[in-house]
Enzyme design. Structure first.
Site, PDB file in Angstrom:
ATOM      1  N   GLY A 461      -1.943  -0.694  -4.202  1.00 39.61           N
ATOM      2  CA  GLY A 461      -1.415  -0.491  -5.109  1.00 39.61           C
ATOM      3  C   GLY A 461      -1.514  -1.158  -6.446  1.00 39.61           C
ATOM      4  N   LEU A 462      -1.986  -1.037  -8.068  1.00 43.05           N
ATOM      5  CA  LEU A 462      -2.257  -1.399  -9.260  1.00 43.05           C
ATOM      6  C   LEU A 462      -0.700  -2.976  -9.422  1.00 43.05           C
ATOM      7  CD1 LEU A 462      -3.080   1.110 -11.675  1.00 43.05           C
ATOM      8  CD2 LEU A 462      -4.460  -0.316 -10.210  1.00 43.05           C
ATOM      9  N   SER A 463      -1.982  -3.500 -10.070  1.00 39.74           N
ATOM     10  CA  SER A 463      -0.833  -4.671 -10.193  1.00 39.74           C
ATOM     11  C   SER A 463      -0.187  -4.472 -11.299  1.00 39.74           C
ATOM     12  CB  SER A 463      -1.751  -6.278 -10.736  1.00 39.74           C
ATOM     13  OG  SER A 463      -0.865  -7.073 -11.493  1.00 39.74           O
ATOM     14  N   GLY A 464       1.622  -4.732 -10.614  1.00 43.41           N
ATOM     15  CA  GLY A 464       2.479  -4.450 -11.411  1.00 43.41           C
ATOM     16  C   GLY A 464       3.177  -2.773 -10.964  1.00 43.41           C
ATOM     17  N   ALA A 465       2.316  -2.429 -10.142  1.00 41.08           N
ATOM     18  CA  ALA A 465       3.132  -1.029  -9.756  1.00 41.08           C
ATOM     19  C   ALA A 465       4.278  -1.763  -9.068  1.00 41.08           C
ATOM     20  CB  ALA A 465       1.947  -0.860  -8.712  1.00 41.08           C
ATOM     21  N   GLY A 466       4.889  -2.614  -9.201  1.00 45.03           N
ATOM     22  CA  GLY A 466       6.386  -2.706  -7.498  1.00 45.03           C
ATOM     23  C   GLY A 466       6.348  -3.115  -6.125  1.00 45.03           C
ATOM     24  N   LYS A 467       4.815  -3.857  -5.511  1.00 44.30           N
ATOM     25  CA  LYS A 467       4.671  -3.830  -4.392  1.00 44.30           C
ATOM     26  C   LYS A 467       5.441  -4.733  -3.604  1.00 44.30           C
ATOM     27  CE  LYS A 467      -0.083  -4.829  -4.982  1.00 44.30           C
ATOM     28  NZ  LYS A 467       0.147  -4.444  -6.131  1.00 44.30           N
ATOM     29  N   SER A 468       5.219  -6.604  -4.592  1.00 39.01           N
ATOM     30  CA  SER A 468       5.658  -6.920  -3.681  1.00 39.01           C
ATOM     31  C   SER A 468       7.264  -6.672  -3.712  1.00 39.01           C
ATOM     32  CB  SER A 468       5.227  -8.197  -4.330  1.00 39.01           C
ATOM     33  OG  SER A 468       4.033  -8.698  -4.651  1.00 39.01           O
ATOM     34  N   SER A 535      -5.301  -4.501  -2.514  1.00 34.87           N
ATOM     35  CA  SER A 535      -6.611  -4.087  -1.998  1.00 34.87           C
ATOM     36  C   SER A 535      -7.478  -2.818  -2.519  1.00 34.87           C
ATOM     37  CB  SER A 535      -5.958  -3.609  -0.663  1.00 34.87           C
ATOM     38  OG  SER A 535      -4.522  -3.028  -0.432  1.00 34.87           O
TER      39      SER A 535
END
Length: 630
Positions: A461-468, A535
């Site tokens: 997902g985009l940076s800031g989407a909350g993946k981490s 990615s």
């Protein structure tokens, strides 16, 4: 002994010219007059033409020279490309009369795509029209870099130098806007023969070349030898127990003894001989020549492979950007599939994105969701297989293509890799003498011990989407339930394993390749490995899927952590969007670099619509259903 004139004829080059412009601006009249003034009309053709016009009670009509059908004379519209040969003092010219009528633009594409230069015809009275601009843009789009503007019907404006100057300013401004520098701008009267084969006394103020002189002043079609070798394989002949690879050299020079690379297969070989029909073998072959070659060792090579030197290969990729001129009756839309023809290669491609639509009059860019007939757009295309090509700005011959739908030509375009990586490095296997070692502890042993299967949960997902944030919370819940689990996070991996990689498209691809292989090892060890990486490229995620699926055919699970760009930019937890907008970070995904959202992920987690607890619950439920073994 061969006479000198015959020898000179053998050295003459063939040069292809396409003639384009608005309907009724006099293209066919110009060509007819050119053929007459160069004594290139077939015997009796002039008399036949004169008799036709006399029967109709009309003045001599030079355009009838090219009209192939009676229906065309009745409609006064050229409906197909016509190729006719004639000679200038320097060259053998193949002149392609491309249709000016809007409905027949696809035939113009067919003609212009093979041209070495173009004549863009403009009516001195009417000036630059919409179709003039469209044809000018299409020439640029198809990679025709040498363009001479022909201002016709100067007799209708009393051979006015002022009118000539007005049109020069208009057409030059437009062509400059699309990156085309006109080689010459010639004022003519095709009907009267002014400035066609000889200087006109009616335009004493014009000091430039005639049309014939301009044709001989265009640059040679031979590509300089310093350009990279490109030879698409057209066919493989079996002759005298030899396998002869045949094709046309599009760029560069090829010699016996050269080590060559075939793309995309990545096979290498050494050239044994260069052959042409019924003549001694060549010591070297140049761009523009069609040749056959044999190899020192036998290889299985198919039509569509691209031959290059090993040290300067083409790009390999399954995805690319394109500036596309659309000719189909049905609009181009995301998700539609077409047949791509690139040099001698044919492949299936899918439209995965439409970035912008381009107004051919104003050159303005605007967003859009479909490309209608006769429109130009910037799109992203994905192939089912790896393709070999070049960016158009590097090598135009192998950087342009056409699209077909149901065998009908529907578009043509130029290739760009802006924001996308060359996949050659990730597709090239350099390791040798490597043998897999079988573990004495089986995968089934690990499943029984852990109570769950190993696998990869790939958060993208985009940076800031909350993946981490989501990955760490899921890891905590799974650990508390006794699962073997570990998170590979983008920043943590780049601090160690991938500390030597930057953020160029190629380095992004290598970053994900390494992570995919490490995640697959974790899965093989029985862990649920959660990866949290932007990615951005689908090809890289597919490669990671392939690595995991070598362990187990159901080991990889792509999870799209979804949030729109505005939400991500509003969150901006690391201040990266702000820096990207300020130009401090180049190639930033979502701003200045592409993000390809998964087309068919195993799970979509919408962090816009749900709070963190709900998102964690959704992922954990999915894992329980998919990984748990009773």
């Amino acid at each position: 002994m061969q006479d000198s004139s015959s020898s000179l004829d053998m050295l003459r080059e063939t040069f292809k010219i396409v003639v384009v412009g608005h309907v009724d601006h006099g293209k066919s009249t110009l060509i007819g007059r050119l053929l007459y003034d160069t004594d290139s009309l077939p015997t009796g053709k002039f008399e036949e033409l004169k008799a036709i016009c006399d029967r109709r009670g009309m003045a001599l009509e030079w355009s009838f020279v090219l009209d192939a059908f009676q229906a065309e004379r009745d409609q006064a519209v050229t409906i197909d490309t016509t190729q006719i040969w004639f000679k200038t003092p320097k060259r053998d010219v193949v002149i392609i009369d491309a249709p000016g009528h809007r409905e027949f633009l696809k035939n113009m594409v067919s003609g212009a795509a093979s041209a070495d230069a173009a004549l863009l015809v403009v009516d001195a009275e009417e000036g630059v029209r919409e179709q003039t601009r469209r044809h000018g843009y299409l020439l640029h789009l198809l990679g025709v870099k040498q363009v001479a503007v022909v201002i016709n019907k100067m007799d209708l404006v009393d051979h006015s130098e002022d009118r000539y100057g007005e049109i020069v300013r208009d057409v030059t401004a437009y062509l400059h806007g699309i990156g085309v520098e006109p080689s010459f701008i010639v004022p003519i009267s095709a009907r009267e023969g002014d400035n066609i084969a000889k200087k006109s006394t009616s335009t004493p103020w014009y000091k430039g070349p005639t049309i014939l002189e301009a044709l001989d002043r265009f640059h040679s079609v031979t590509v300089p030898s310093e350009q990279a070798l490109r030879m698409p394989v057209q066919d493989v002949y079996h002759f005298d127990q030899r396998r002869i690879l045949v094709g046309r050299i599009e760029a560069g020079v090829l010699r016996p003894g050269d080590e060559i690379l075939f793309s995309p297969s990545n096979k290498t070989a050494r050239v044994k001989s260069l052959d042409i029909w019924d003549a001694p073998p060549l010591m070297e072959a140049h761009a523009g020549q069609s040749i056959g070659l044999t190899l020192e060792e036998q290889l299985f090579v198919e039509r569509g492979e691209m031959i290059s030197h090993v040290e300067d290969p083409p790009v390999l990729s399954t995805v690319f950007r394109a500036r596309l001129f659309w000719l189909g009756h049905k609009p181009l839309e995301v998700g539609k599939r077409y047949t791509l023809k690139l040099a001698t290669k044919t492949a299936n491609v899918t439209v995965v994105g439409i970035d912008t639509l381009i107004d051919t009059d104003s050159l303005a860019h605007r967003p859009g969701t479909k490309l209608e007939r006769n429109m130009i757009g910037e799109v992203v295309l994905r192939a089912r297989e790896v393709l070999a090509f070049d960016e158009h700005v590097s090598l135009d011959k192998t950087g342009r293509f056409v699209l077909l739908e149901d065998y009908d030509l529907v578009g043509g375009g130029l290739i760009s890799m802006e924001g996308y990586p060359d996949q050659r490095q990730s597709l090239t296997v350099r390791s040798t003498n490597v043998y897999s070692v079988e573990h004495t502890i089986t995968r089934e042993n690990r499943v029984v011990r852990n109570g769950h299967k190993g696998g990869v949960l790939w958060f993208t997902g985009l940076s800031g989407a909350g993946k981490s944030t989501l990955a760490m919370e899921v890891e905590k819940h799974l650990f508390q339930k006794g699962h073997q689990v570990y998170v590979l996070d983008g920043d943590n991996v780049r601090a160690g394993l991938n500390a030597n990689l930057g953020f160029s498209p190629e380095e992004r691809t290598e970053n994900i390749r390494r992570v995919g292989e490490v995640a697959a090892l974790f899965a093989d060890a029985g862990f649920i490995c959660i990866t949290a990486f932007i990615s951005p490229y689908q090809a890289d995620r597919d490669r990671a899927r392939g690595a995991a699926n070598r362990i187990d055919s159901d080991a990889f699970h792509e999870i799209h952590v979804s949030a729109d760009l505005n939400t991500c930019e509003r969150r901006d937890p690391k201040g990266l969007y702000k820096k990207a907008r300020a130009g401090e970070i180049l190639d930033f995904t979502g701003v200045s670099a592409p993000y390809e959202a998964p087309a068919t992920p195993e799970l979509v987690v919408d962090t816009d619509a749900k709070d963190l607890a709900s998102c964690v619950e959704q992922v954990v439920d999915y894992i329980d259903r998919t990984f748990r073994v009773e």
